[in-house]
Design a protein around this motif. Structure first.
Motif, short mmCIF file in Angstrom:
data_model
loop_
_atom_site.label_atom_id
_atom_site.label_comp_id
_atom_site.label_asym_id
_atom_site.label_seq_id
_atom_site.Cartn_x
_atom_site.Cartn_y
_atom_site.Cartn_z
N PHE A 9 -77.90 45.73 -123.98
CA PHE A 9 -77.16 45.40 -122.77
C PHE A 9 -76.77 43.93 -122.77
O PHE A 9 -77.60 43.07 -123.08
CB PHE A 9 -78.03 45.66 -121.53
N SER A 10 -75.54 43.63 -122.38
CA SER A 10 -75.09 42.26 -122.12
C SER A 10 -75.32 41.97 -120.65
O SER A 10 -74.99 42.80 -119.80
CB SER A 10 -73.60 42.10 -122.41
N ILE A 11 -75.85 40.79 -120.35
CA ILE A 11 -75.97 40.35 -118.96
C ILE A 11 -74.88 39.31 -118.77
O ILE A 11 -74.93 38.23 -119.37
CB ILE A 11 -77.36 39.76 -118.67
N VAL A 12 -73.86 39.65 -117.98
CA VAL A 12 -72.70 38.78 -117.81
C VAL A 12 -72.43 38.49 -116.34
O VAL A 12 -72.86 39.23 -115.46
CB VAL A 12 -71.43 39.39 -118.46
N GLY A 13 -71.70 37.41 -116.09
CA GLY A 13 -71.33 37.02 -114.74
C GLY A 13 -70.90 35.57 -114.70
O GLY A 13 -70.90 34.87 -115.72
N ARG A 14 -70.55 35.10 -113.52
CA ARG A 14 -70.14 33.71 -113.33
C ARG A 14 -71.33 32.78 -113.54
O ARG A 14 -72.47 33.23 -113.55
CB ARG A 14 -69.59 33.52 -111.91
N PRO A 15 -71.09 31.48 -113.66
CA PRO A 15 -72.20 30.53 -113.77
C PRO A 15 -73.08 30.56 -112.51
O PRO A 15 -72.59 30.72 -111.40
CB PRO A 15 -71.51 29.17 -113.91
N ASN A 16 -74.37 30.41 -112.72
CA ASN A 16 -75.36 30.29 -111.64
C ASN A 16 -75.45 31.49 -110.70
O ASN A 16 -75.64 31.33 -109.51
CB ASN A 16 -75.11 29.03 -110.81
N VAL A 17 -75.35 32.70 -111.24
CA VAL A 17 -75.53 33.88 -110.39
C VAL A 17 -76.89 34.55 -110.63
O VAL A 17 -77.22 35.50 -109.95
CB VAL A 17 -74.40 34.93 -110.57
N GLY A 18 -77.66 34.05 -111.60
CA GLY A 18 -78.99 34.57 -111.84
C GLY A 18 -79.15 35.40 -113.09
O GLY A 18 -80.09 36.19 -113.20
N GLU A 94 -72.78 37.30 -107.20
CA GLU A 94 -73.32 36.84 -105.94
C GLU A 94 -72.90 37.82 -104.85
O GLU A 94 -71.86 38.45 -104.97
CB GLU A 94 -72.77 35.46 -105.59
N PRO A 95 -73.66 37.94 -103.78
CA PRO A 95 -73.27 38.85 -102.70
C PRO A 95 -72.15 38.27 -101.85
O PRO A 95 -72.34 37.79 -100.75
CB PRO A 95 -74.56 39.02 -101.89
N ARG A 96 -70.94 38.25 -102.41
CA ARG A 96 -69.76 37.74 -101.71
C ARG A 96 -68.55 38.46 -102.28
O ARG A 96 -68.64 39.19 -103.25
CB ARG A 96 -69.62 36.23 -101.87
N GLU A 97 -67.40 38.22 -101.67
CA GLU A 97 -66.15 38.81 -102.16
C GLU A 97 -65.84 38.26 -103.55
O GLU A 97 -65.80 37.05 -103.74
CB GLU A 97 -65.01 38.47 -101.19
N PRO A 98 -65.61 39.14 -104.57
CA PRO A 98 -65.32 38.64 -105.92
C PRO A 98 -63.95 37.94 -105.98
O PRO A 98 -63.03 38.32 -105.27
CB PRO A 98 -65.33 39.90 -106.78
N GLY A 99 -63.90 36.95 -106.83
CA GLY A 99 -62.65 36.22 -107.04
C GLY A 99 -61.79 36.91 -108.08
O GLY A 99 -62.15 37.94 -108.65
N ARG A 100 -60.65 36.33 -108.35
CA ARG A 100 -59.70 36.89 -109.30
C ARG A 100 -60.30 36.99 -110.70
O ARG A 100 -60.07 37.94 -111.42
CB ARG A 100 -58.44 36.03 -109.31
N GLN A 101 -61.12 35.99 -111.10
CA GLN A 101 -61.69 35.99 -112.43
C GLN A 101 -62.59 37.19 -112.66
O GLN A 101 -62.54 37.81 -113.72
CB GLN A 101 -62.51 34.72 -112.67
#
Length: 110
Positions: A9-18, A94-101
């Motif tokens: 499994f790859s763990i991916v996401g924006r910077p600083n999301v855990g 993060e528990p928020r609306e995702p951005g375009r990226q």
């Protein structure tokens, strides 16, 4: 215990999301550095968990972002390479609306 199956499994996401925190929690060990500073992870880090004859390999990746220099290009390349090398991706947000990226990355990864 004999390993009969393996999953990567790859763990991916924006910077600083855990992502690194998740890897450490899944393995039960401090495998990846955890910091409030963004872009601490610069290459993929592997953590292995063995449970009931199954080996789970988790790959922590750098934060997915819009690169502004060669180091950023390298780190985003690591994310793309890692996702293509694994069976599935765990997308941490993060528990928020995702951005375009986030939306564009999800569609490219599928």
């Amino acid at each position: 215990m004999q390993i009969t199956k393996t999953a990567m499994f790859s763990i991916v996401g924006r910077p600083n999301v855990g992502k690194s925190t998740l890897l450490n929690a899944l393995t039960g060990e401090k495998i990846a550095i955890v910091s409030e500073k963004p872009q601490t992870t610069r290459n993929r880090i592997s953590g292995i968990v063995n449970r009931a004859g199954v080996q789970y390999i988790f790959m922590d990746t750098p934060g997915f972002h819009k690169p502004k220099n060669k180091l950023g290009d390298f780190m985003v390349g690591v994310v793309h390479e890692t996702v293509s090398d694994t069976d599935a991706a765990v997308f941490v947000v993060e528990p928020r609306e995702p951005g375009r990226q986030e939306r564009s990355f999800c569609w490219r990864a599928i």
